[in-house]
Design a protein around this motif. Structure first.
Motif, PDB file in Angstrom:
ATOM      1  N   CYS A 295       0.857  -1.182   0.000  1.00 50.49           N
ATOM      2  CA  CYS A 295       0.000   0.000   0.000  1.00 50.49           C
ATOM      3  C   CYS A 295       0.896   1.236   0.000  1.00 50.49           C
ATOM      4  CB  CYS A 295      -0.932   0.001   1.209  1.00 50.49           C
ATOM      5  SG  CYS A 295      -0.061   0.153   2.783  1.00 50.49           S
ATOM      6  N   TYR A 296       0.272   2.385  -0.063  1.00 43.07           N
ATOM      7  CA  TYR A 296       1.033   3.648  -0.112  1.00 43.07           C
ATOM      8  C   TYR A 296       0.454   4.613   0.918  1.00 43.07           C
ATOM      9  CZ  TYR A 296       2.465   1.566  -4.509  1.00 43.07           C
ATOM     10  OH  TYR A 296       2.959   0.698  -5.450  1.00 43.07           O
ATOM     11  N   ILE A 297       1.340   5.355   1.564  1.00 45.29           N
ATOM     12  CA  ILE A 297       0.885   6.304   2.586  1.00 45.29           C
ATOM     13  C   ILE A 297       1.565   7.671   2.398  1.00 45.29           C
ATOM     14  CG2 ILE A 297       2.638   5.528   4.239  1.00 45.29           C
ATOM     15  CD1 ILE A 297       0.567   6.163   6.465  1.00 45.29           C
ATOM     16  N   THR A 298       0.797   8.708   2.620  1.00 44.03           N
ATOM     17  CA  THR A 298       1.292  10.087   2.556  1.00 44.03           C
ATOM     18  C   THR A 298       0.828  10.831   3.807  1.00 44.03           C
ATOM     19  OG1 THR A 298       1.092  10.076   0.140  1.00 44.03           O
ATOM     20  CG2 THR A 298       1.311  12.232   1.215  1.00 44.03           C
ATOM     21  N   VAL A 299       1.716  11.607   4.391  1.00 47.04           N
ATOM     22  CA  VAL A 299       1.349  12.433   5.549  1.00 47.04           C
ATOM     23  C   VAL A 299       1.651  13.888   5.167  1.00 47.04           C
ATOM     24  CG1 VAL A 299       1.744  12.944   7.973  1.00 47.04           C
ATOM     25  CG2 VAL A 299       1.894  10.569   7.155  1.00 47.04           C
ATOM     26  N   GLU A 300       0.617  14.743   5.167  1.00 50.48           N
ATOM     27  CA  GLU A 300       0.816  16.134   4.743  1.00 50.48           C
ATOM     28  C   GLU A 300       0.003  17.120   5.595  1.00 50.48           C
ATOM     29  OE1 GLU A 300      -1.419  18.224   3.064  1.00 50.48           O
ATOM     30  OE2 GLU A 300      -3.035  16.861   2.471  1.00 50.48           O
ATOM     31  N   CYS A 301       0.509  18.338   5.621  1.00 50.16           N
ATOM     32  CA  CYS A 301      -0.135  19.385   6.422  1.00 50.16           C
ATOM     33  C   CYS A 301      -0.195  20.706   5.643  1.00 50.16           C
ATOM     34  CB  CYS A 301       0.585  19.574   7.740  1.00 50.16           C
ATOM     35  SG  CYS A 301       2.319  20.049   7.534  1.00 50.16           S
TER      36      CYS A 301
ATOM     37  N   CYS B 235       4.638   0.856   1.245  1.00 56.03           N
ATOM     38  CA  CYS B 235       4.713   0.044   2.471  1.00 56.03           C
ATOM     39  C   CYS B 235       4.226  -1.378   2.220  1.00 56.03           C
ATOM     40  CB  CYS B 235       3.870   0.666   3.578  1.00 56.03           C
ATOM     41  SG  CYS B 235       4.502   2.225   4.197  1.00 56.03           S
ATOM     42  N   GLU B 236       4.966  -2.332   2.732  1.00 51.69           N
ATOM     43  CA  GLU B 236       4.521  -3.727   2.703  1.00 51.69           C
ATOM     44  C   GLU B 236       3.780  -4.006   3.998  1.00 51.69           C
ATOM     45  OE1 GLU B 236       7.823  -6.293   2.127  1.00 51.69           O
ATOM     46  OE2 GLU B 236       8.318  -5.498   0.138  1.00 51.69           O
ATOM     47  N   PHE B 237       2.804  -4.861   3.930  1.00 51.50           N
ATOM     48  CA  PHE B 237       2.045  -5.170   5.143  1.00 51.50           C
ATOM     49  C   PHE B 237       1.634  -6.635   5.155  1.00 51.50           C
ATOM     50  CE2 PHE B 237      -1.047  -3.989   1.932  1.00 51.50           C
ATOM     51  CZ  PHE B 237      -2.070  -4.902   2.104  1.00 51.50           C
ATOM     52  N   LYS B 238       1.278  -7.099   6.327  1.00 47.29           N
ATOM     53  CA  LYS B 238       0.803  -8.469   6.502  1.00 47.29           C
ATOM     54  C   LYS B 238      -0.716  -8.460   6.538  1.00 47.29           C
ATOM     55  CE  LYS B 238       4.856  -9.784   9.229  1.00 47.29           C
ATOM     56  NZ  LYS B 238       5.340 -10.252  10.550  1.00 47.29           N
ATOM     57  N   ASP B 239      -1.286  -9.595   6.207  1.00 49.11           N
ATOM     58  CA  ASP B 239      -2.744  -9.711   6.239  1.00 49.11           C
ATOM     59  C   ASP B 239      -3.263  -9.374   7.636  1.00 49.11           C
ATOM     60  OD1 ASP B 239      -2.783 -10.482   3.612  1.00 49.11           O
ATOM     61  OD2 ASP B 239      -2.859 -12.636   4.041  1.00 49.11           O
ATOM     62  N   GLY B 240      -4.304  -8.531   7.676  1.00 49.60           N
ATOM     63  CA  GLY B 240      -4.914  -8.192   8.955  1.00 49.60           C
ATOM     64  C   GLY B 240      -4.406  -6.895   9.564  1.00 49.60           C
ATOM     65  N   GLU B 241      -3.341  -6.323   8.988  1.00 53.50           N
ATOM     66  CA  GLU B 241      -2.824  -5.075   9.537  1.00 53.50           C
ATOM     67  C   GLU B 241      -3.766  -3.912   9.207  1.00 53.50           C
ATOM     68  OE1 GLU B 241       1.764  -4.982  10.377  1.00 53.50           O
ATOM     69  OE2 GLU B 241       1.409  -4.993   8.214  1.00 53.50           O
ATOM     70  N   THR B 242      -3.702  -2.896  10.055  1.00 55.71           N
ATOM     71  CA  THR B 242      -4.618  -1.760   9.916  1.00 55.71           C
ATOM     72  C   THR B 242      -3.888  -0.515   9.391  1.00 55.71           C
ATOM     73  OG1 THR B 242      -4.206  -0.958  12.164  1.00 55.71           O
ATOM     74  CG2 THR B 242      -5.947  -2.632  11.881  1.00 55.71           C
ATOM     75  N   VAL B 243      -4.695   0.510   9.098  1.00 61.59           N
ATOM     76  CA  VAL B 243      -4.139   1.785   8.638  1.00 61.59           C
ATOM     77  C   VAL B 243      -3.208   2.372   9.699  1.00 61.59           C
ATOM     78  CG1 VAL B 243      -4.720   4.186   8.090  1.00 61.59           C
ATOM     79  CG2 VAL B 243      -6.050   2.319   7.088  1.00 61.59           C
ATOM     80  N   TYR B 244      -3.577   2.226  10.967  1.00 58.83           N
ATOM     81  CA  TYR B 244      -2.722   2.757  12.038  1.00 58.83           C
ATOM     82  C   TYR B 244      -1.373   2.035  12.060  1.00 58.83           C
ATOM     83  CZ  TYR B 244      -0.956   4.238  16.538  1.00 58.83           C
ATOM     84  OH  TYR B 244      -0.153   4.760  17.525  1.00 58.83           O
ATOM     85  N   ASP B 245      -1.379   0.712  11.798  1.00 53.30           N
ATOM     86  CA  ASP B 245      -0.119  -0.040  11.748  1.00 53.30           C
ATOM     87  C   ASP B 245       0.799   0.529  10.665  1.00 53.30           C
ATOM     88  OD1 ASP B 245      -0.848  -1.873  13.763  1.00 53.30           O
ATOM     89  OD2 ASP B 245      -1.961  -3.106  12.317  1.00 53.30           O
ATOM     90  N   ILE B 246       0.214   0.877   9.528  1.00 53.94           N
ATOM     91  CA  ILE B 246       1.001   1.441   8.426  1.00 53.94           C
ATOM     92  C   ILE B 246       1.555   2.817   8.807  1.00 53.94           C
ATOM     93  CG2 ILE B 246       0.964   2.125   6.004  1.00 53.94           C
ATOM     94  CD1 ILE B 246       0.595  -0.902   6.554  1.00 53.94           C
ATOM     95  N   LEU B 247       0.697   3.654   9.417  1.00 51.28           N
ATOM     96  CA  LEU B 247       1.135   4.985   9.851  1.00 51.28           C
ATOM     97  C   LEU B 247       2.266   4.885  10.858  1.00 51.28           C
ATOM     98  CD1 LEU B 247       0.815   8.083  10.042  1.00 51.28           C
ATOM     99  CD2 LEU B 247      -0.912   7.685  11.831  1.00 51.28           C
ATOM    100  N   GLU B 248       2.112   4.007  11.824  1.00 50.98           N
ATOM    101  CA  GLU B 248       3.124   3.834  12.870  1.00 50.98           C
ATOM    102  C   GLU B 248       4.463   3.402  12.262  1.00 50.98           C
ATOM    103  OE1 GLU B 248       2.939   2.019  17.350  1.00 50.98           O
ATOM    104  OE2 GLU B 248       2.316   0.679  15.712  1.00 50.98           O
ATOM    105  N   ARG B 249       4.419   2.481  11.314  1.00 56.19           N
ATOM    106  CA  ARG B 249       5.637   2.003  10.657  1.00 56.19           C
ATOM    107  C   ARG B 249       6.286   3.126   9.831  1.00 56.19           C
ATOM    108  NH1 ARG B 249       3.754  -2.517   7.635  1.00 56.19           N
ATOM    109  NH2 ARG B 249       3.522  -3.443   9.702  1.00 56.19           N
TER     110      ARG B 249
ATOM    111  N   SER C 295      -5.922  -3.128   2.500  1.00 57.85           N
ATOM    112  CA  SER C 295      -5.966  -4.025   1.345  1.00 57.85           C
ATOM    113  C   SER C 295      -4.860  -3.635   0.374  1.00 57.85           C
ATOM    114  CB  SER C 295      -7.320  -3.928   0.638  1.00 57.85           C
ATOM    115  OG  SER C 295      -8.368  -4.347   1.491  1.00 57.85           O
ATOM    116  N   SER C 296      -4.464  -4.589  -0.464  1.00 57.86           N
ATOM    117  CA  SER C 296      -3.385  -4.322  -1.409  1.00 57.86           C
ATOM    118  C   SER C 296      -3.753  -3.184  -2.354  1.00 57.86           C
ATOM    119  CB  SER C 296      -3.093  -5.578  -2.232  1.00 57.86           C
ATOM    120  OG  SER C 296      -2.029  -5.362  -3.118  1.00 57.86           O
ATOM    121  N   GLY C 297      -2.814  -2.264  -2.551  1.00 54.06           N
ATOM    122  CA  GLY C 297      -3.024  -1.157  -3.477  1.00 54.06           C
ATOM    123  C   GLY C 297      -3.685   0.061  -2.857  1.00 54.06           C
ATOM    124  N   ASP C 298      -4.009  -0.016  -1.567  1.00 51.80           N
ATOM    125  CA  ASP C 298      -4.667   1.128  -0.904  1.00 51.80           C
ATOM    126  C   ASP C 298      -3.767   2.360  -0.907  1.00 51.80           C
ATOM    127  OD1 ASP C 298      -7.012  -0.171  -0.383  1.00 51.80           O
ATOM    128  OD2 ASP C 298      -6.620  -0.527   1.747  1.00 51.80           O
TER     129      ASP C 298
END
Length: 241
Positions: free
Chosen positions: A124-130, A160-174, A230-233
């Protein structure tokens, strides 16, 4: 045989002598001649018998040697056959082992490929902006200007790579940990609530300011700690004023 003939002849001579008065000299000579002839024939027969015995012995010896040679040949043939069978068996075993190793390697490569594919799928992909703060700096809490990047991107779009069952917060934290960005959060009755990222906390830019998130440009109706990735989010955390 010869002894038996001599005994018979001796008996005949004794009988002839006993009746010698009626036998003339000519008859005696004839009898002697006959006896000599019989003796010669007897000797000839004895010689032939001895030769026959020798021939029989030779034939038996030859037959024995022939039998031994046949037996040796058979044994060698059996040994050769046994050796051929062993060689064939060893060859077959080696071939089978090679096939098993090849199959195991192919299976391992397939598993590795499947794992890589699975990992590629769980991306998945994550962006943090202000960037919203840039137009509301007059409302920004004093001393927080240094926490706002000029382009407004605290964490540019990150894979970001993730495991099945991980949440959006898990991705942000990583993502925050990877980029050495401070993250503040707390648990609420609704789930995890993100109160601050990069020292920009709620209410730092007005009474309604704070952090919200979207997934694929949509705002989920649940906490980021309950939203499964989910994959590609495409995940975006942004500071709103």
């Amino acid at each position: 045989m010869k002894k038996h003939l001599l005994i018979i002849l001796s008996v005949i001579l004794l009988v002839s002598l006993a009746t010698g008065c009626s036998v003339n000299t000519v008859n005696n000579e004839t009898n002697i001649t006959v006896i000599n002839s019989v003796l010669k024939e007897s000797e000839a027969i004895s010689e032939e018998t001895e030769k026959a015995k020798e021939v029989s012995k030779t034939e038996k010896k030859t037959e024995k040697e022939k039998t031994k040679a046949t037996s040796t040949s058979t044994t060698k043939k059996e040994e050769k056959t046994s050796g051929t069978k062993k060689a064939a068996k060893a060859k077959t075993t080696k071939k089978t082992t090679a096939q098993k190793v090849k199959k195991a390697e192919a299976k391992k490569a397939e598993a590795k490929k499947a794992s890589q594919k699975a990992q590629e799928q769980n991306i998945c992909y994550i962006t943090v902006e202000c960037s919203a703060i840039n137009s509301k700096k007059d409302k920004l809490k004093e001393g927080h200007e240094s926490f706002v990047p000029e382009n407004g991107l605290i964490i540019p779009r990150m894979k970001c790579e993730f495991k099945d069952g991980e949440t959006v917060y898990d991705i942000l934290e990583r993502a925050c940990k990877t980029n050495n960005v401070k993250l503040s959060s707390r648990n609420t009755v609704y789930g995890i609530y993100v109160s601050g990222i990069n020292n920009l906390d709620e209410f730092d830019c007005g009474s309604a300011s704070g952090w919200v998130y979207t997934v694929n440009s949509k705002s989920p109706p649940k906490s980021c700690g309950k939203y499964t990735v989910s994959s590609g989010d495409e995940i975006i955390f942004k500071y709103v004023c």
